[in-house]
Design a protein around this motif. Sequence first.
Motif, PDB file in Angstrom:
ATOM      1  N   ARG A 116      40.344  38.095  38.186  1.00 46.70           N
ATOM      2  CA  ARG A 116      40.456  38.633  36.831  1.00 46.70           C
ATOM      3  C   ARG A 116      39.397  39.720  36.596  1.00 46.70           C
ATOM      4  O   ARG A 116      39.693  40.774  36.052  1.00 46.70           O
ATOM      5  N   GLU A 117      38.153  39.467  37.028  1.00 49.74           N
ATOM      6  CA  GLU A 117      37.098  40.464  36.892  1.00 49.74           C
ATOM      7  C   GLU A 117      37.407  41.717  37.720  1.00 49.74           C
ATOM      8  O   GLU A 117      37.134  42.837  37.290  1.00 49.74           O
TER       9      GLU A 117
ATOM     10  N   GLY B  64      40.375  42.837  38.445  1.00 50.84           N
ATOM     11  CA  GLY B  64      41.421  43.555  37.718  1.00 50.84           C
ATOM     12  C   GLY B  64      40.849  44.330  36.542  1.00 50.84           C
ATOM     13  O   GLY B  64      41.228  45.480  36.290  1.00 50.84           O
ATOM     14  N   ASP B  65      39.923  43.704  35.801  1.00 45.95           N
ATOM     15  CA  ASP B  65      39.283  44.397  34.677  1.00 45.95           C
ATOM     16  C   ASP B  65      38.485  45.600  35.161  1.00 45.95           C
ATOM     17  O   ASP B  65      38.507  46.664  34.535  1.00 45.95           O
TER      18      ASP B  65
ATOM     19  N   GLY C 251      39.061  47.313  37.860  1.00 50.01           N
ATOM     20  CA  GLY C 251      40.026  48.332  38.277  1.00 50.01           C
ATOM     21  C   GLY C 251      40.564  49.114  37.100  1.00 50.01           C
ATOM     22  O   GLY C 251      40.697  50.339  37.159  1.00 50.01           O
ATOM     23  N   LYS C 252      40.859  48.415  36.004  1.00 53.50           N
ATOM     24  CA  LYS C 252      41.338  49.107  34.801  1.00 53.50           C
ATOM     25  C   LYS C 252      40.251  49.998  34.224  1.00 53.50           C
ATOM     26  O   LYS C 252      40.519  51.115  33.782  1.00 53.50           O
ATOM     27  N   ARG C 253      39.017  49.490  34.210  1.00 50.45           N
ATOM     28  CA  ARG C 253      37.915  50.254  33.627  1.00 50.45           C
ATOM     29  C   ARG C 253      37.622  51.508  34.447  1.00 50.45           C
ATOM     30  O   ARG C 253      37.411  52.580  33.891  1.00 50.45           O
TER      31      ARG C 253
ATOM     32  N   SER D  54      39.659  53.044  36.526  1.00 51.71           N
ATOM     33  CA  SER D  54      40.803  53.942  36.683  1.00 51.71           C
ATOM     34  C   SER D  54      40.891  54.926  35.530  1.00 51.71           C
ATOM     35  O   SER D  54      41.574  55.938  35.633  1.00 51.71           O
ATOM     36  N   THR D  55      40.189  54.656  34.432  1.00 55.30           N
ATOM     37  CA  THR D  55      40.233  55.549  33.277  1.00 55.30           C
ATOM     38  C   THR D  55      39.018  56.458  33.192  1.00 55.30           C
ATOM     39  O   THR D  55      38.819  57.109  32.182  1.00 55.30           O
TER      40      THR D  55
END
Length: 116
Positions: A37-38, A40-41, A43-45, A47-48
């Motif tokens: 989960r961390e 994934g978070d 990766g989202k953070r 990627s932006t």
Amino acid sequence: MPWWFWILLWIALIALSLLFHGWLGVRLFRRFMATVRELGDAGKRFSTISPRNETSDVEPAEVRPEPGSAIFASPDQMRHDYLTAKAFRQEVRRKKRVQRKAERGQPQSLHDIEFR
């Protein structure tokens, strides 16, 4: 001791062992899922993230050699290019370090101060 006591003792030991291993497995699974989960978070953070600003302290090299041109270049030329690029990177890091310490109000290191 009667013979049935030994059977009960071994059954209890095996049951406790299985219970302990089950508890360890559940705990490991929960930690693994928290890590995923961390990840994934993160990766989202990341990627932006926007590209670097145009007003960066580091100026990109204007002339870039063609890919594969190092194979045909002389070793002396490659050594010169490597040492020049290395000195440039060190100077950029030194300037950033001096600027960061100046912003924080920290004393400068003697080898960071320019005497030139």
